[in-house]
Design a protein around this motif. Structure first.
Motif, PDB file in Angstrom:
ATOM      1  N   LEU A   1       0.870  -1.174   0.000  1.00 16.40           N
ATOM      2  CA  LEU A   1       0.000   0.000   0.000  1.00 16.40           C
ATOM      3  C   LEU A   1       0.906   1.222   0.000  1.00 16.40           C
ATOM      4  O   LEU A   1       1.782   1.355   0.862  1.00 16.40           O
ATOM      5  CB  LEU A   1      -0.906  -0.004   1.239  1.00 16.40           C
ATOM      6  CG  LEU A   1      -1.870   1.178   1.374  1.00 16.40           C
ATOM      7  CD1 LEU A   1      -2.871   1.188   0.231  1.00 16.40           C
ATOM      8  CD2 LEU A   1      -2.607   1.113   2.705  1.00 16.40           C
ATOM      9  N   LEU A   2       0.724   2.081  -1.018  1.00 17.34           N
ATOM     10  CA  LEU A   2       1.510   3.311  -1.117  1.00 17.34           C
ATOM     11  C   LEU A   2       0.570   4.471  -0.839  1.00 17.34           C
ATOM     12  O   LEU A   2      -0.439   4.634  -1.534  1.00 17.34           O
ATOM     13  CB  LEU A   2       2.124   3.430  -2.520  1.00 17.34           C
ATOM     14  CG  LEU A   2       2.808   4.751  -2.882  1.00 17.34           C
ATOM     15  CD1 LEU A   2       4.017   5.002  -2.006  1.00 17.34           C
ATOM     16  CD2 LEU A   2       3.226   4.755  -4.346  1.00 17.34           C
ATOM     17  N   VAL A   3       0.863   5.270   0.182  1.00 20.57           N
ATOM     18  CA  VAL A   3       0.010   6.428   0.459  1.00 20.57           C
ATOM     19  C   VAL A   3       0.789   7.709   0.212  1.00 20.57           C
ATOM     20  O   VAL A   3       1.977   7.809   0.514  1.00 20.57           O
ATOM     21  CB  VAL A   3      -0.549   6.433   1.903  1.00 20.57           C
ATOM     22  CG1 VAL A   3      -1.427   5.243   2.142  1.00 20.57           C
ATOM     23  CG2 VAL A   3       0.546   6.493   2.931  1.00 20.57           C
ATOM     24  N   ASP A   4       0.094   8.671  -0.378  1.00 18.40           N
ATOM     25  CA  ASP A   4       0.707   9.968  -0.646  1.00 18.40           C
ATOM     26  C   ASP A   4      -0.331  11.027  -0.387  1.00 18.40           C
ATOM     27  O   ASP A   4      -1.487  10.875  -0.759  1.00 18.40           O
ATOM     28  CB  ASP A   4       1.196  10.047  -2.085  1.00 18.40           C
ATOM     29  CG  ASP A   4       2.080  11.261  -2.297  1.00 18.40           C
ATOM     30  OD1 ASP A   4       3.307  11.091  -2.331  1.00 18.40           O
ATOM     31  OD2 ASP A   4       1.547  12.376  -2.397  1.00 18.40           O
ATOM     32  N   GLU A   5       0.072  12.122   0.265  1.00 25.82           N
ATOM     33  CA  GLU A   5      -0.956  13.083   0.640  1.00 25.82           C
ATOM     34  C   GLU A   5      -1.258  14.097  -0.457  1.00 25.82           C
ATOM     35  O   GLU A   5      -2.200  14.863  -0.341  1.00 25.82           O
ATOM     36  CB  GLU A   5      -0.622  13.769   1.961  1.00 25.82           C
ATOM     37  CG  GLU A   5       0.636  14.577   1.976  1.00 25.82           C
ATOM     38  CD  GLU A   5       0.984  15.001   3.407  1.00 25.82           C
ATOM     39  OE1 GLU A   5       0.122  14.853   4.278  1.00 25.82           O
ATOM     40  OE2 GLU A   5       2.092  15.468   3.633  1.00 25.82           O
ATOM     41  N   ARG A   6      -0.482  14.102  -1.522  1.00 29.77           N
ATOM     42  CA  ARG A   6      -0.850  14.979  -2.628  1.00 29.77           C
ATOM     43  C   ARG A   6      -2.024  14.377  -3.383  1.00 29.77           C
ATOM     44  O   ARG A   6      -2.318  13.195  -3.241  1.00 29.77           O
ATOM     45  CB  ARG A   6       0.346  15.171  -3.552  1.00 29.77           C
ATOM     46  CG  ARG A   6       1.433  15.982  -2.882  1.00 29.77           C
ATOM     47  CD  ARG A   6       2.705  15.927  -3.656  1.00 29.77           C
ATOM     48  NE  ARG A   6       3.236  14.564  -3.711  1.00 29.77           N
ATOM     49  CZ  ARG A   6       4.462  14.273  -4.072  1.00 29.77           C
ATOM     50  NH1 ARG A   6       5.281  15.213  -4.422  1.00 29.77           N
ATOM     51  NH2 ARG A   6       4.874  13.025  -4.105  1.00 29.77           N
ATOM     52  N   HIS A   7      -2.681  15.204  -4.193  1.00 26.24           N
ATOM     53  CA  HIS A   7      -3.898  14.752  -4.861  1.00 26.24           C
ATOM     54  C   HIS A   7      -3.615  14.182  -6.239  1.00 26.24           C
ATOM     55  O   HIS A   7      -4.525  13.773  -6.936  1.00 26.24           O
ATOM     56  CB  HIS A   7      -4.879  15.913  -4.967  1.00 26.24           C
ATOM     57  CG  HIS A   7      -4.301  17.089  -5.707  1.00 26.24           C
ATOM     58  ND1 HIS A   7      -3.340  17.894  -5.150  1.00 26.24           N
ATOM     59  CD2 HIS A   7      -4.524  17.561  -6.940  1.00 26.24           C
ATOM     60  CE1 HIS A   7      -3.013  18.813  -6.023  1.00 26.24           C
ATOM     61  NE2 HIS A   7      -3.699  18.646  -7.116  1.00 26.24           N
ATOM     62  N   VAL A   8      -2.348  14.205  -6.638  1.00 33.13           N
ATOM     63  CA  VAL A   8      -1.966  13.708  -7.961  1.00 33.13           C
ATOM     64  C   VAL A   8      -1.233  12.381  -7.766  1.00 33.13           C
ATOM     65  O   VAL A   8      -0.383  12.272  -6.894  1.00 33.13           O
ATOM     66  CB  VAL A   8      -1.053  14.736  -8.667  1.00 33.13           C
ATOM     67  CG1 VAL A   8      -0.529  14.207  -9.966  1.00 33.13           C
ATOM     68  CG2 VAL A   8      -1.804  16.036  -8.870  1.00 33.13           C
ATOM     69  N   PRO A   9      -1.564  11.362  -8.549  1.00 29.67           N
ATOM     70  CA  PRO A   9      -0.891  10.064  -8.371  1.00 29.67           C
ATOM     71  C   PRO A   9       0.615  10.201  -8.537  1.00 29.67           C
ATOM     72  O   PRO A   9       1.082  10.990  -9.364  1.00 29.67           O
ATOM     73  CB  PRO A   9      -1.478   9.203  -9.495  1.00 29.67           C
ATOM     74  CG  PRO A   9      -2.729   9.872  -9.906  1.00 29.67           C
ATOM     75  CD  PRO A   9      -2.562  11.335  -9.632  1.00 29.67           C
ATOM     76  N   PRO A  10       1.393   9.455  -7.750  1.00 28.24           N
ATOM     77  CA  PRO A  10       2.850   9.522  -7.867  1.00 28.24           C
ATOM     78  C   PRO A  10       3.292   9.137  -9.267  1.00 28.24           C
ATOM     79  O   PRO A  10       2.691   8.283  -9.909  1.00 28.24           O
ATOM     80  CB  PRO A  10       3.343   8.486  -6.853  1.00 28.24           C
ATOM     81  CG  PRO A  10       2.203   8.233  -5.948  1.00 28.24           C
ATOM     82  CD  PRO A  10       0.959   8.508  -6.728  1.00 28.24           C
TER      83      PRO A  10
END
Lengths: 377, 90
Positions: free
Chosen positions: A146-155
């Motif tokens: 599971l990869l979580v990122d707080e920006r709204h654009v996919p990594p």
């Protein structure tokens, strides 16, 4: 601050979006944050300090934002969030908040809490270069990741596959015993409870400002945020910029603006040059500089970008008892490797940041005019 | 939240369990022979070590069975869990 005619890898110029900020209609693009759309629309200030009401502007491009707090009123309600974390949507209505929310805006009825539970072998926090690399590595080993990122654009370049889940607009709020992590997903207001065999923190590093007289004026921004405004959103944050840096990344950011035709002066603290003050009534108009040989000059500028070094983003590492050591060369705390066996750090969060001069505050001027804590004056 | 390895169910969240205090506290062979002080000791006095501690746990919201554990009171980490009336794994 203006939108460039081309560029911006995160925005889609074929999809303009209308929004309202403090009662004024503006336009941005799909992929903008509220903050980048305001910069793109030429809004330099627009905010105020909570107690003294001093003019303030957007300073960063992430959740570390100290100035640009807004209430989102439509199409969803968020009583107070940094504008830098609000993904722009068509018809967005937002209003500035001077660090204090207005409860009258709260929607009626009880909030609905939605919870999700997941078990994974590997959880990666942060979708930058290091986080994506760690995800690919774990996925190749057959882990559920599971990869979580707080920006709204996919990594960018995030590996796809059956066993990889990518969660954007999601913040890991807390790390608890035995790989238990709580994640908040926006704007769905969903809480994820994840039990992970291994947690990899790749939350990057936060750029530090430097305290000098007038360092809170609109138009004083972090150097990285200025460069990313160009690269991600196609916004030129200033035509006449002064970059004040203690490290190479800060100077590299100056080149990004230079390539777009901005007139850029770099002040390298390591060479003994200093910015003594930023001046202007409602925004930066002049920057007072003292060179290493003692000569003072006043530069006209509409942007002052600062890079006072980089702090690895280790809040989660510390929260579960991970140890730190001070790195003299980089002038920051880095993980010392003593933490829970299932937890690790990588990339900038692990201390891969450039060497920096240790400059926290410029000696000249009254302390009362240097803003160290922008949220409490 | 700790992940506790139940010897029958496998690893489960801490909220499924109930703590049962110190393990291996034997019932006195002849309770009538004890003084009041010795009886009180048996009833109420428990060890409180810094480090490894033998404990009983009950899987309340799972198999509803008791088991023994060796756990560090410093790190909270479980070294081993095993069925009652058996020797702890080495």
């Amino acid at each position: 601050m203006r939108r460039l005619p081309v560029g911006g890898k995160w925005i889609d110029r074929s999809r303009p979006l209308g929004f309202t900020f403090d009662g004024v209609a503006y336009e941005g693009f799909e992929g903008d944050t509220l903050a980048s759309a305001l910069w793109g629309s030429g809004v330099v200030g627009g905010f105020a300090s909570p107690i003294l009401g001093r003019p303030r502007g957007i300073m960063t491009d992430g959740p570390e934002e100290p100035n640009a707090f807004v209430a989102v009123l439509e199409p969803w309600v968020d009583l107070i969030v940094p504008a830098t974390t609000v993904a722009l949507v068509d018809g967005l209505v937002a209003a500035s908040r001077a660090g204090v929310a207005d409860l009258a805006d709260a929607p009626p009825g009880r909030p609905v809490a939605r919870h999700r539970h997941r078990h994974v072998e590997t959880l990666v926090v942060g979708g930058g270069h290091a986080g994506v690399g760690a995800t690919a590595h774990a996925a190749a080993n057959g882990d559920r990741v599971l990869l979580v990122d707080e920006r709204h654009v996919p990594p960018e370049e995030a590996p796809a596959g059956e066993n990889v889940t990518v969660l954007v607009g999601a913040t890991a709020l807390g790390v608890y015993d035995d790989g238990y992590v709580v994640i908040h997903e926006r704007p769905a207001a969903r809480i994820w409870h994840v039990r992970a065999g291994r947690v990899i923190l790749a939350a990057g590093a936060l750029e530090r400002p430097v305290a000098f007289v007038g360092n809170d004026l609109p138009g004083v921004v972090l150097a990285g945020a200025a460069a990313r405004a160009v690269e991600r959103y196609g916004v030129l944050p200033g035509d006449r910029a002064v970059f004040f840096a203690t490290n190479d990344w800060g100077l590299a950011a100056a080149n990004v603006l230079r390539e777009e035709g901005a007139e850029v002066v770099t002040i390298d603290a390591r060479a003994g040059d200093l910015v003594l003050a930023a001046r202007g009534r409602d925004r930066v108009r002049e920057v007072v500089v003292r060179r290493g040989d003692g000569a003072q000059e006043v530069l006209e500028a509409d942007l002052l970008a600062i890079s006072g070094g980089w702090n690895p983003n280790l809040t989660l590492w510390r929260a579960i008892g991970g140890g730190l050591r001070y790195d003299e060369e980089r002038a920051c705390f880095v993980p010392d490797g003593k933490g829970p066996a299932w937890l690790s750090t990588t990339g900038a969060a692990a201390g891969e940041v450039p060497p920096s001069a240790a400059l926290w505050s410029v000696e000249d001027g009254e302390d009362a005019e240097k803003y160290v804590d922008l949220q409490r004056d | 939240m700790l992940s506790i390895p139940c010897p029958w169910c496998g690893p489960r969240d801490e909220i499924e369990f109930r703590y049962g205090g110190q393990a291996l506290v034997g019932y006195p062979a002849d309770p009538d022979a004890l003084t009041d002080e010795e009886w009180a000791d048996f009833l109420f006095m428990r060890d409180n070590p810094k480090g490894e501690f033998a404990e009983r746990w009950f899987h309340t919201a799972g198999c509803r069975r008791w088991f023994n554990a060796v756990r560090s009171t410093v790190t909270y980490g479980f070294r081993s869990t095993y069925p009652p009336f058996t020797e702890p794994p080495a």
